[in-house]
Design an enzyme around this catalytic site. Structure first.
Site, PDB file in Angstrom:
ATOM      1  N   GLU A 184       4.255  13.645  -0.521  1.00 44.65           N
ATOM      2  CA  GLU A 184       4.311  13.236  -1.933  1.00 44.65           C
ATOM      3  C   GLU A 184       3.573  14.222  -2.845  1.00 44.65           C
ATOM      4  O   GLU A 184       2.526  13.831  -3.588  1.00 44.65           O
ATOM      5  CB  GLU A 184       3.747  11.994  -2.200  1.00 44.65           C
ATOM      6  CG  GLU A 184       4.673  11.091  -1.110  1.00 44.65           C
ATOM      7  CD  GLU A 184       4.229   9.742  -0.984  1.00 44.65           C
ATOM      8  OE1 GLU A 184       3.120   9.295  -1.741  1.00 44.65           O
ATOM      9  OE2 GLU A 184       4.563   8.708  -0.205  1.00 44.65           O
ATOM     10  N   GLU A 300      12.139   7.448   5.715  1.00 43.16           N
ATOM     11  CA  GLU A 300      11.193   6.322   5.918  1.00 43.16           C
ATOM     12  C   GLU A 300      12.414   5.129   5.262  1.00 43.16           C
ATOM     13  O   GLU A 300      11.745   4.365   4.246  1.00 43.16           O
ATOM     14  CB  GLU A 300      10.028   6.254   4.602  1.00 43.16           C
ATOM     15  CG  GLU A 300       8.948   7.242   5.172  1.00 43.16           C
ATOM     16  CD  GLU A 300       7.848   7.453   4.265  1.00 43.16           C
ATOM     17  OE1 GLU A 300       7.451   6.533   3.557  1.00 43.16           O
ATOM     18  OE2 GLU A 300       7.145   8.577   4.295  1.00 43.16           O
TER      19      GLU A 300
HETATM   20  O1  G3I Z   1      -5.619  -3.655   8.229  1.00 44.99           O
HETATM   21  C1  G3I Z   1      -6.441  -3.407   7.262  1.00 44.99           C
HETATM   22  C2  G3I Z   1      -7.333  -4.874   6.875  1.00 44.99           C
HETATM   23  O2  G3I Z   1      -8.022  -5.190   8.197  1.00 44.99           O
HETATM   24  C3  G3I Z   1      -7.959  -4.502   5.849  1.00 44.99           C
HETATM   25  O3  G3I Z   1      -8.684  -5.863   5.508  1.00 44.99           O
HETATM   26  C4  G3I Z   1      -7.350  -4.105   4.829  1.00 44.99           C
HETATM   27  C5  G3I Z   1      -8.313  -3.899   3.329  1.00 44.99           C
HETATM   28  O4  G3I Z   1      -8.868  -2.759   3.625  1.00 44.99           O
HETATM   29  O5  G3I Z   1      -6.730  -2.872   4.955  1.00 44.99           O
HETATM   30  C6  G3I Z   1      -5.779  -3.064   6.021  1.00 44.99           C
HETATM   31  O6  G3I Z   1      -4.966  -1.847   6.482  1.00 44.99           O
HETATM   32  C7  G3I Z   1      -4.136  -1.608   5.355  1.00 44.99           C
HETATM   33  C8  G3I Z   1      -2.868  -1.275   6.035  1.00 44.99           C
HETATM   34  O7  G3I Z   1      -1.667  -0.786   5.256  1.00 44.99           O
HETATM   35  C9  G3I Z   1      -2.238  -2.770   6.366  1.00 44.99           C
HETATM   36  O8  G3I Z   1      -1.949  -3.581   5.408  1.00 44.99           O
HETATM   37  C10 G3I Z   1      -4.550  -0.186   4.921  1.00 44.99           C
HETATM   38  O9  G3I Z   1      -5.541  -0.194   4.134  1.00 44.99           O
HETATM   39  C11 G3I Z   1      -3.504   0.582   4.057  1.00 44.99           C
HETATM   40  O10 G3I Z   1      -3.895   1.687   3.498  1.00 44.99           O
HETATM   41  C12 G3I Z   1      -2.136   0.520   4.745  1.00 44.99           C
HETATM   42  O11 G3I Z   1      -1.145   0.900   3.869  1.00 44.99           O
HETATM   43  C13 G3I Z   1      -0.126   1.983   4.336  1.00 44.99           C
HETATM   44  C14 G3I Z   1      -0.106   2.933   3.347  1.00 44.99           C
HETATM   45  O12 G3I Z   1       1.306   3.783   3.645  1.00 44.99           O
HETATM   46  C15 G3I Z   1      -1.181   3.911   3.228  1.00 44.99           C
HETATM   47  O13 G3I Z   1      -1.546   4.627   4.340  1.00 44.99           O
HETATM   48  C16 G3I Z   1       0.904   1.224   4.792  1.00 44.99           C
HETATM   49  O14 G3I Z   1       0.708   0.409   5.928  1.00 44.99           O
HETATM   50  C17 G3I Z   1       1.918   2.065   5.051  1.00 44.99           C
HETATM   51  O15 G3I Z   1       3.460   1.408   5.374  1.00 44.99           O
HETATM   52  C18 G3I Z   1       2.415   3.133   3.996  1.00 44.99           C
HETATM   53  O16 G3I Z   1       3.460   3.926   4.247  1.00 44.99           O
HETATM   54  C19 G3I Z   1       3.677   4.908   3.389  1.00 44.99           C
HETATM   55  C20 G3I Z   1       3.930   6.374   4.018  1.00 44.99           C
HETATM   56  O17 G3I Z   1       2.720   6.722   4.752  1.00 44.99           O
HETATM   57  C21 G3I Z   1       4.382   7.293   2.916  1.00 44.99           C
HETATM   58  N1  G3I Z   1       5.405   6.879   1.933  1.00 44.99           N
HETATM   59  C22 G3I Z   1       5.401   5.404   1.360  1.00 44.99           C
HETATM   60  C23 G3I Z   1       4.949   4.504   2.682  1.00 44.99           C
HETATM   61  C24 G3I Z   1       4.929   3.133   1.825  1.00 44.99           C
HETATM   62  O18 G3I Z   1       3.416   3.167   1.119  1.00 44.99           O
END
Ligand code: G3I
Length: 391
Positions: A184, A300
């Site tokens: 990205e 994705e």
């Molecule tokens: O599990 C923790 C939880 O314990 C905590 O309370 C909360 C608040 O800090 O965070 C939770 O983890 C989050 C997780 O998603 C589950 O919800 C992370 O902070 C959060 O960063 C994570 O987001 C992920 C995101 O990328 C950022 O890494 C998503 O799961 C994931 O599906 C998403 O995937 C992205 C690809 O990497 C790139 N393309 C877009 C795609 C969708 O956004």
């Protein structure tokens, strides 16, 4: 054909609106609804169940690979889900485990340390089930560790990038199908030269961070396919058009520099309510990328049903047709070598948390339902592989 797709969709959306409004659907209405759904089914082979052969088997017959992004915590705790992943997928990638930082098992807990627990476990799962493994992602502006902002600066950014890529890519040398090296990096709305996204890496190292990342990854694992990955490349809307153009220009610049980049990753986070889908425009973009000598991975894939009617019968049909219409176009392009969904089951999709439905109903964006059962979307993906030309 193009018009027909959306006439049918309007039909279903209208039907969905009626059933959503009509709190009490009378017997006569229900009969009419069933007739309309049957009519729509008759109209679209793609949602008919094509038999038990798995998606990975159907893909393999056309020399394609199918897989999914999965979270370590889900895969390691849900046996049935793990069985479905092994059954349907021939490639796997950690949704979190190879990003710099996602709780509960961040890869980079401190500036000096790495925690490969999650990624190692998932690599082992993939190899145990004869699956390929891909890495996501080495350089991104999101999921940077809490310590990053106050630790990484203009003086040390290059060495942090070198150490990260050399350590992470080096650890999995020879075991990775492909790496999303940079994720990205393009965002025309940031109005920067070349449509680049305003990111910490750009601020710290300039545009050359992209070339540097690919060179470091190639040195650390000469066999891995190195991918530039991005989203918003799919629709006939202004920002997607601008993004497609900026991505093509980026790929041309990298190619002219001799950057070791092999493929474009198209994330394909699709929208069941988006009607500006122009197959020819997408086809032309894929051909432009292929003509530059790059392979293409759909990295994705999922289809949000956020704005679709509550009615599951209707929602599932519309989602399935989006999958089929999109994959029909992309699989016509011989340079497309892989289709990877972002999650495999509605039980575990980022969209439930990040793009939930206003009516609170669970979202249904993926091939398997909450109970791991195959949906119309699964049928549609299966049909797309069955009808795809062999590579
Ligand atoms: O599990 C923790 C939880 O314990 C905590 O309370 C909360 C608040 O800090 O965070 C939770 O983890 C989050 C997780 O998603 C589950 O919800 C992370 O902070 C959060 O960063 C994570 O987001 C992920 C995101 O990328 C950022 O890494 C998503 O799961 C994931 O599906 C998403 O995937 C992205 C690809 O990497 C790139 N393309 C877009 C795609 C969708 O956004």
């Amino acid at each position: 054909m193009y018009q027909k797709i959306f006439t049918r969709r309007k039909f279903l959306l209208g039907l969905g609106a009626v059933t959503a409004m009509g709190a009490v659907v009378t017997g006569k209405d229900e009969l009419k609804r069933q007739q309309i759904l049957a009519l729509d089914d008759a109209d679209c082979e793609c949602i008919k169940y094509p038999g038990d052969e798995s998606l990975k088997q159907r893909a393999a017959k056309k020399k394609l690979i199918f897989g999914a992004a999965i979270r370590y915590d889900q895969l390691s705790s849900d046996t049935e889900y793990a069985q479905n992943i092994a059954k349907e997928c021939s490639i796997l990638l950690p949704e979190w485990g190879l990003k710099w930082h996602v709780n509960p098992k961040p890869l980079r807990p401190t500036p000096e340390s790495f925690d490969f627990t999650a990624a190692d476990w998932m690599l082992n799962f993939a190899r145990t089930h004869d699956m390929q493994f891909r890495g996501h992602t080495l350089v991104w502006h999101e999921s940077l560790p809490p310590w990053f902002e106050n630790t990484v600066n203009h003086q040390n950014a290059k060495s942090f990038l070198e150490k990260h890529i050399q350590t992470v890519v080096g650890r999995y040398r020879g075991k990775i199908h492909s790496w999303d090296v940079v994720n990205e990096a393009i965002e025309p709305r940031d109005q920067l030269p070349n449509g680049l996204r305003k990111t910490p890496w750009l601020e710290l190292l300039g545009e050359d961070y992209i070339d540097l990342a690919f060179r470091l990854a190639h040195e650390a694992d000469p066999k891995a396919m190195l991918v530039y990955n991005d989203y918003g490349l799919d629709y006939d809307i202004a920002n997607d058009e601008a993004k497609r153009n900026a991505v093509i220009q980026l790929l041309k610049r990298l190619k002219s520099k001799g950057t070791p980049i092999h493929a474009l990753g198209i994330q394909a986070h699709l929208n069941g309510s988006e009607t500006n889908f122009n197959p020819q425009k997408l086809k032309d973009f894929l051909a432009q990328v292929a003509d530059l000598g790059f392979k293409i991975l759909i990295t994705e894939l999922d289809v949000t049903d956020k704005e679709l009617p509550h009615d599951i019968e209707i929602r599932d049909r519309i989602i399935a047709k989006v999958y089929n219409n999109y994959l029909k176009v992309v699989l016509e392009e011989p340079a497309v070598i892989a289709v990877i969904t972002w999650g495999l089951s509605d039980k575990y999709t980022w969209l439930n948390e990040f793009k939930p439905r206003e009516d609170g109903a669970p979202v249904r964006p993926l091939p398997l339902d909450l109970n791991g059962k195959r949906k119309f979307a699964w049928n549609a993906i299966a049909h797309a592989f069955d009808n795809a030309p062999t590579r």
